[in-house]
Design a protein around this motif. Sequence first.
Motif, PDB file in Angstrom:
ATOM      1  N   GLY A  36      78.338  43.701  33.752  1.00  0.00           N
ATOM      2  CA  GLY A  36      77.166  43.308  34.538  1.00  0.00           C
ATOM      3  C   GLY A  36      76.539  42.100  33.850  1.00  0.00           C
ATOM      4  N   ARG A  37      75.424  41.632  34.362  1.00  0.00           N
ATOM      5  CA  ARG A  37      74.802  40.475  33.729  1.00  0.00           C
ATOM      6  C   ARG A  37      73.282  40.581  33.755  1.00  0.00           C
ATOM      7  N   VAL A  38      72.684  39.827  32.835  1.00  0.00           N
ATOM      8  CA  VAL A  38      71.252  39.601  32.883  1.00  0.00           C
ATOM      9  C   VAL A  38      71.132  38.112  33.137  1.00  0.00           C
ATOM     10  N   GLY A  42      66.769  30.896  35.859  1.00  0.00           N
ATOM     11  CA  GLY A  42      67.469  30.171  36.922  1.00  0.00           C
ATOM     12  C   GLY A  42      67.716  31.122  38.077  1.00  0.00           C
ATOM     13  N   GLU A  43      66.621  31.466  38.774  1.00  0.00           N
ATOM     14  CA  GLU A  43      66.739  32.492  39.812  1.00  0.00           C
ATOM     15  C   GLU A  43      66.704  31.886  41.213  1.00  0.00           C
ATOM     16  N   HIS A  44      67.657  32.297  42.020  1.00  0.00           N
ATOM     17  CA  HIS A  44      67.828  31.823  43.401  1.00  0.00           C
ATOM     18  C   HIS A  44      68.176  30.333  43.449  1.00  0.00           C
ATOM     19  N   THR A  45      68.544  29.802  42.331  1.00  0.00           N
ATOM     20  CA  THR A  45      68.962  28.400  42.284  1.00  0.00           C
ATOM     21  C   THR A  45      70.448  28.265  42.606  1.00  0.00           C
ATOM     22  N   ASP A  46      71.208  29.364  42.470  1.00  0.00           N
ATOM     23  CA  ASP A  46      72.673  29.217  42.630  1.00  0.00           C
ATOM     24  C   ASP A  46      73.076  28.764  44.035  1.00  0.00           C
ATOM     25  N   TYR A  47      72.497  29.413  45.065  1.00  0.00           N
ATOM     26  CA  TYR A  47      72.892  29.008  46.426  1.00  0.00           C
ATOM     27  C   TYR A  47      72.209  27.711  46.848  1.00  0.00           C
ATOM     28  N   ASN A  48      71.346  27.182  45.984  1.00  0.00           N
ATOM     29  CA  ASN A  48      70.789  25.844  46.215  1.00  0.00           C
ATOM     30  C   ASN A  48      71.542  24.811  45.375  1.00  0.00           C
ATOM     31  N   SER A 147      77.460  45.631  41.560  1.00  0.00           N
ATOM     32  CA  SER A 147      78.465  45.403  42.598  1.00  0.00           C
ATOM     33  C   SER A 147      79.413  44.264  42.204  1.00  0.00           C
ATOM     34  N   HIS A 148      78.872  43.257  41.537  1.00  0.00           N
ATOM     35  CA  HIS A 148      79.753  42.161  41.120  1.00  0.00           C
ATOM     36  C   HIS A 148      80.702  42.599  40.014  1.00  0.00           C
ATOM     37  N   ALA A 149      80.231  43.506  39.155  1.00  0.00           N
ATOM     38  CA  ALA A 149      81.117  44.021  38.105  1.00  0.00           C
ATOM     39  C   ALA A 149      82.312  44.717  38.750  1.00  0.00           C
ATOM     40  N   PRO A 186      74.527  37.761  51.631  1.00  0.00           N
ATOM     41  CA  PRO A 186      74.617  36.295  51.534  1.00  0.00           C
ATOM     42  C   PRO A 186      74.298  35.755  50.141  1.00  0.00           C
ATOM     43  N   THR A 187      74.896  36.344  49.120  1.00  0.00           N
ATOM     44  CA  THR A 187      74.537  36.001  47.740  1.00  0.00           C
ATOM     45  C   THR A 187      75.266  34.752  47.244  1.00  0.00           C
ATOM     46  N   GLY A 188      74.796  34.230  46.118  1.00  0.00           N
ATOM     47  CA  GLY A 188      75.379  33.019  45.537  1.00  0.00           C
ATOM     48  C   GLY A 188      76.525  33.334  44.598  1.00  0.00           C
ATOM     49  N   ILE A 189      76.765  32.407  43.650  1.00  0.00           N
ATOM     50  CA  ILE A 189      77.961  32.516  42.813  1.00  0.00           C
ATOM     51  C   ILE A 189      77.658  32.840  41.352  1.00  0.00           C
ATOM     52  N   MET A 190      76.373  33.027  41.037  1.00  0.00           N
ATOM     53  CA  MET A 190      76.020  33.226  39.626  1.00  0.00           C
ATOM     54  C   MET A 190      76.598  34.496  39.013  1.00  0.00           C
ATOM     55  N   ASP A 191      76.447  35.611  39.702  1.00  0.00           N
ATOM     56  CA  ASP A 191      76.751  36.895  39.069  1.00  0.00           C
ATOM     57  C   ASP A 191      78.237  37.043  38.728  1.00  0.00           C
ATOM     58  N   GLN A 192      79.072  36.645  39.690  1.00  0.00           N
ATOM     59  CA  GLN A 192      80.516  36.725  39.457  1.00  0.00           C
ATOM     60  C   GLN A 192      80.909  35.793  38.305  1.00  0.00           C
ATOM     61  N   SER A 237      68.435  45.840  47.601  1.00  0.00           N
ATOM     62  CA  SER A 237      69.729  45.526  48.196  1.00  0.00           C
ATOM     63  C   SER A 237      69.631  44.115  48.741  1.00  0.00           C
ATOM     64  N   HIS A 238      70.745  43.362  48.649  1.00  0.00           N
ATOM     65  CA  HIS A 238      70.686  41.987  49.159  1.00  0.00           C
ATOM     66  C   HIS A 238      71.410  41.846  50.489  1.00  0.00           C
ATOM     67  N   VAL A 239      71.806  43.002  51.054  1.00  0.00           N
ATOM     68  CA  VAL A 239      72.552  42.916  52.302  1.00  0.00           C
ATOM     69  C   VAL A 239      71.617  42.502  53.442  1.00  0.00           C
ATOM     70  N   GLY A 242      64.729  40.355  52.542  1.00  0.00           N
ATOM     71  CA  GLY A 242      64.097  39.249  51.841  1.00  0.00           C
ATOM     72  C   GLY A 242      65.041  38.202  51.268  1.00  0.00           C
ATOM     73  N   TYR A 243      66.146  38.634  50.728  1.00  0.00           N
ATOM     74  CA  TYR A 243      67.064  37.668  50.094  1.00  0.00           C
ATOM     75  C   TYR A 243      67.530  36.627  51.116  1.00  0.00           C
ATOM     76  N   ALA A 244      67.992  37.137  52.264  1.00  0.00           N
ATOM     77  CA  ALA A 244      68.494  36.234  53.309  1.00  0.00           C
ATOM     78  C   ALA A 244      67.381  35.326  53.818  1.00  0.00           C
ATOM     79  N   GLY A 349      67.303  38.573  38.235  1.00  0.00           N
ATOM     80  CA  GLY A 349      68.126  38.923  39.394  1.00  0.00           C
ATOM     81  C   GLY A 349      67.443  38.582  40.705  1.00  0.00           C
ATOM     82  N   GLY A 350      67.942  39.161  41.772  1.00  0.00           N
ATOM     83  CA  GLY A 350      67.505  38.793  43.116  1.00  0.00           C
ATOM     84  C   GLY A 350      66.074  39.150  43.462  1.00  0.00           C
ATOM     85  N   GLY A 351      65.509  40.159  42.803  1.00  0.00           N
ATOM     86  CA  GLY A 351      64.119  40.526  43.041  1.00  0.00           C
ATOM     87  C   GLY A 351      63.948  41.663  44.026  1.00  0.00           C
TER      88      GLY A 351
HETATM   89  C1  GLA Z   1      71.468  37.980  43.223  1.00  0.00           C
HETATM   90  C2  GLA Z   1      72.618  37.166  43.779  1.00  0.00           C
HETATM   91  C3  GLA Z   1      72.850  35.886  42.983  1.00  0.00           C
HETATM   92  C4  GLA Z   1      71.559  35.111  42.796  1.00  0.00           C
HETATM   93  C5  GLA Z   1      70.442  36.035  42.316  1.00  0.00           C
HETATM   94  C6  GLA Z   1      69.116  35.331  42.264  1.00  0.00           C
HETATM   95  O1  GLA Z   1      71.774  38.485  41.974  1.00  0.00           O
HETATM   96  O2  GLA Z   1      73.806  37.923  43.759  1.00  0.00           O
HETATM   97  O3  GLA Z   1      73.826  35.100  43.617  1.00  0.00           O
HETATM   98  O4  GLA Z   1      71.201  34.428  43.964  1.00  0.00           O
HETATM   99  O5  GLA Z   1      70.301  37.169  43.139  1.00  0.00           O
HETATM  100  O6  GLA Z   1      69.124  34.351  41.287  1.00  0.00           O
END
Ligand code: GLA
Length: 398
Positions: A36-38, A42-48, A147-149, A186-192, A237-239, A242-244, A349-351
């Motif tokens: 997993g990750r902490v 840099g939050e919500h910047t990945d999909y930007n 979930s990414h793990a 609709p998440t970004g690429i940071m966690d993976q 959950s990000h499904v 708010g996240y979207a 994380g996503g919040g």
């Molecule tokens: C979730 C998403 C990530 C990223 C964060 C917020 O963890 O999976 O892609 O957008 O939220 O930084």
Amino acid sequence: MSNSKSPETLGRIENLRQKFFKLYGHHPEGIWRAPGRVNLIGEHTDYNLGYVLPFAIDKNALVAIRRISEREPEAKQLNLASTYGHSDIPEITRVAVDQLAPGAVTGWAAYPAAVAWALNQLDNVEISGFELLVDSDVPVGSGLSSSHALEVSTIVALNDLYELGLSPTRMAQLTQQAENDFVGAPTGIMDQSASLMSKAQNALFLDCRSMQAQTVPLPLAQNDAVVLVIDTRVEHSHVDGGYAARRQSCEEASEILQVSSLREIETVAQLEAIEDPIVRRRAKHIVTENQRVLDTVKVLKVGDLQAVGKLLYQSHVSMRDDYEISCEELDVAVEASLEAGAIGARMTGGGFGGSSIALVKREQIEAVSRAVRMAFDQAGYKEPNIFTVIADEGAGRA
Ligand code: GLA
């Protein structure tokens, strides 16, 4: 030191092997691990297409896999099971490979299924049936990328078994596709990326536009400091929800400003062209957060933890007031940590729930933990789950 070979992990690996045999009547071909990750900042910047600075933690998903041979009746089927429940014999979710389609699998099993599906979208790749058993100690719904793990442990396993030769960046992109298109988050690429590319004792400074990654040493040990995680146990959950909506506001802002992403915007003054105050505030968080990541990398390089702490809190305030993705429990956790002497704290994380982190001197761990527990108790919240994490090595064969 990496946790991958700790006695605890070795015990889990052995246990998983035995459970796999008991469940499927075969030995797995191997066991793979993905952490997993902490996110430090840099939050919500990945999909930007901006900057992020996460690190892999010493909590991970272990996945045992065996490919089902052509001669066996279930050759074209995925058998997916996990030790999540407490029953001795895990339940198996069975999915035919040719039935894999977005929405076809729900619950935790959607994640490994999504990875098989995403790989099968590639030319020249044909993932056939396999048996899988997962064991994860990343708390679910805690904002630490459980979930990414799961996705990453599956993709590194299949990459090895099928000798696909995929690079970590490619695997990050494919798991993102799996998550976006199959699972529907609709998440970004940071966690993976954090789970795949992190190095022990370092944070991963990733530019999500170029996908260039740099490791940045975390000067924790020499400063007698640790990162404390406070899982509020408010599940997110990000499904949906708010996240979207946040992602959409960012897209709206980019459109108004006529840029391909908010990464192109360097100053808050440029945001004046956005009339809607909410959209403007959302964009402001992204612009200021990107700068805070760059500043954090700079101060980490000179070992200035006090300056890191200030940036962490500024990031929290920005998420609380501009991006509006915090919640009462996260705010209480952050404020109580700081009042009890933490160097810095923020939600991670996503919040909308999940965890906060606090940068604390070792001798303050007890005081900070106690203060947070008391504050939660007084506010009538669930008891938080508080633990320290180590910056661990990215995914691989266990
Ligand atoms: C979730 C998403 C990530 C990223 C964060 C917020 O963890 O999976 O892609 O957008 O939220 O930084």
